[in-house]
Design an enzyme around this catalytic site. Structure first.
Site, PDB file in Angstrom:
ATOM      1  N   ASP A   1      -4.972  42.727  38.843  1.00  0.00           N
ATOM      2  CA  ASP A   1      -4.125  41.545  38.193  1.00  0.00           C
ATOM      3  C   ASP A   1      -4.210  41.688  36.671  1.00  0.00           C
ATOM      4  OD1 ASP A   1      -2.556  39.426  37.869  1.00  0.00           O
ATOM      5  OD2 ASP A   1      -3.943  38.026  38.425  1.00  0.00           O
TER       6      ASP A   1
ATOM      7  N   ASN B   1      -5.428  32.952  36.808  1.00  0.00           N
ATOM      8  CA  ASN B   1      -4.759  32.263  37.846  1.00  0.00           C
ATOM      9  C   ASN B   1      -4.669  33.329  39.200  1.00  0.00           C
ATOM     10  OD1 ASN B   1      -3.545  30.481  39.420  1.00  0.00           O
ATOM     11  ND2 ASN B   1      -1.992  30.135  38.400  1.00  0.00           N
TER      12      ASN B   1
ATOM     13  N   HIS C   1      -4.501  38.647  45.107  1.00  0.00           N
ATOM     14  CA  HIS C   1      -5.978  38.064  44.347  1.00  0.00           C
ATOM     15  C   HIS C   1      -6.404  36.893  44.860  1.00  0.00           C
ATOM     16  CE1 HIS C   1      -2.655  35.425  42.857  1.00  0.00           C
ATOM     17  NE2 HIS C   1      -2.181  36.420  41.720  1.00  0.00           N
TER      18      HIS C   1
HETATM   19 ZN   LIG Z   1      -0.688  36.148  40.618  1.00  0.00          ZN
END
Ligand SMILES: [Zn+2]
Length: 439
Positions: free
Chosen positions: A321, A294, A248
């Site tokens: 994610d 995050n 990510h």
């Molecule tokens: Zn992560």
């Protein structure tokens, strides 16, 4: 109501034939893109092309000219099993995945207990065969209990089927352990995947450091929190060898570092999540804690750099994610709420936006969610070829709909995309020859 089926709980009849006719078949890996038909026998693709042979006695599915592609592969999800199954479990997470056209997911190991032992990994795999609607693979931890102190038994975890190693949720802050992990990666041929975040630089920040964090009076997470770890990891990779995968990516600086590493010939790959190329930290003003994740949503400059990275091919894959959280974890002040959003049901339409915007061709976009993703984790899938396992998705590119989190099959509803008008959706998902989802 959509219909779901489990692919593996009951073995498929090996002589079962399904003929998908009148389809636009796209295989991103080979570049095949033609109107035609595809035949599955048992769990395999038996033939495809303008006309196939051997389709007598097959069940016929008329695809109505829609796109038939390899099932999508999401190489970063949190299905919360074991330990937090009130947020998600293998059944609900995989239902949500197949409703989004995803046939294979890779679970992250930050569960409770963590996936740092063969025993826990074996349990996940066997549970998935009983309860999951899609293929389930997993990363194992780099360090024991993700504490960052001692390496897990990486060779044993690889032998038990781990696709790579990561302490996602936490970075591996200790550079020596990262060196040892790269040595294992080099010897075992799998990736070390990093959630790149220098915890000292993050300094308990909760959203991107910028105008919005100033306006809201909360601590920000600076771009350098991500990029210094990526620069460090790449320096170790260059010295030691092995394979690095950046999870990510959110900042232009980290992406630049990956670009330079690739130019040097290092084995570095990178994925981006749909929220990072779709939204900026401005979304926090609208969605509050449902826009807290995050790494955080960044600035428009970063978002544009990610779009450019998708276009020029530096970004290999798109992964969600997918991070489900219950309402109580999110109904808190920004600084205290948990990080993360659900993603598997919105990945496809948000990504198809890139095609509408002229950033990517449909083939190149699908590659980032199929064959490219498969390559990163050494997965035998992500393409349409004779003899391959029949993992497929039928996509209606023209279906216009509005995202409504209350309709998600996930147990959790934490999404900043509620109310977004999107185009394109999966209408059938096939895993190992079985139609596991259809609307
Ligand atoms: Zn992560």
């Amino acid at each position: 109501m959509p219909k779901f089926q489990l692919p593996y709980a009951q073995p498929i009849d090996p002589s079962k034939k399904i003929l998908y006719k009148n389809a636009r078949i796209i295989d991103p890996k080979s570049g095949f893109d033609q109107a035609g038909e595809l035949l599955t026998i048992g769990d395999k693709i038996a033939d495809f092309g303008q006309k196939v042979s051997g389709s007598e006695n097959a069940e016929v599915i008329d695809c109505g000219g829609k796109v038939l592609a390899p099932g999508l592969i999401d190489i970063q999800v949190h299905f919360r099993y074991p330990g937090q199954t009130h947020k998600e479990d293998l059944e609900s997470g995989s239902k949500s995945a197949v409703a989004g056209g995803i046939t294979t997911v890779v679970c992250q190991p930050n569960t409770n207990p963590t996936l740092d032992s063969v025993e826990v990994l074996n349990d996940l795999h066997s549970k998935a065969l009983e309860a999951a609607h899609c293929n389930v693979r997993a990363y194992a931890c780099v360090t024991k209990n993700m504490k960052g102190e001692e390496l897990a038994d990486l060779p044993a975890l690889k032998a038990a089927g781990a696709v790579g190693f990561t302490d996602d949720g936490l970075p591996v802050m200790n550079a020596h352990l990262m060196r040892r992990a790269f040595e294992a990666s080099r010897d075992l041929g799998v990736v070390v995947a990093q959630h790149a975040e220098d915890l000292n630089l993050t300094n308990k920040g909760c959203i991107n450091e910028g105008e919005v964090s100033k306006q809201l009076g909360v601590r920000g997470i600076p771009n350098i929190s991500e990029s210094v770890i990526v620069e460090r990891d790449l320096a170790i990779l260059e010295a030691i060898g092995g394979k690095y995968h950046l999870l990510h990516v959110s900042t232009r600086e980290a992406l630049e570092a990956i670009k330079r590493a690739k130019a040097k010939g290092l084995k570095a790959t990178v994925e981006v999540s749909p929220h990072h190329f779709t939204l900026t930290d401005q979304q926090v003003l609208k969605s509050g804690t449902n826009a807290k994740m995050n790494p955080p949503l960044r600035s428009e400059l970063d978002r544009l750099a990610l779009i450019e990275g998708l276009r020029d091919g530096v970004i290999d894959a798109i992964a969600t994610d997918h991070a489900p959280h219950d309402i109580a974890s999110k109904e808190k002040p920004l600084a205290e709420a948990t990080f993360g959003i659900v993603g598997v049901e919105t990945m496809l339409p948000l990504s198809l936006n890139l095609v509408d915007q002229g950033v990517l061709s449909l083939r190149d976009l699908l590659a980032k969610m199929t064959c490219n993703a498969a390559e990163i984790i050494n997965f035998d899938g992500g393409e349409i070829k004779v003899g391959a396992r029949a993992d497929l998705v039928l996509i209606d590119l023209d279906s216009e709909w509005e995202i409504d989190s209350s309709n998600f099959f996930s147990k959790s509803k934490n999404s900043p995309f509620d109310g977004f008008k999107v185009k394109g959706r999966a209408i059938k998902t096939v895993v190992a020859g079985k139609v596991v989802y259809e609307i």
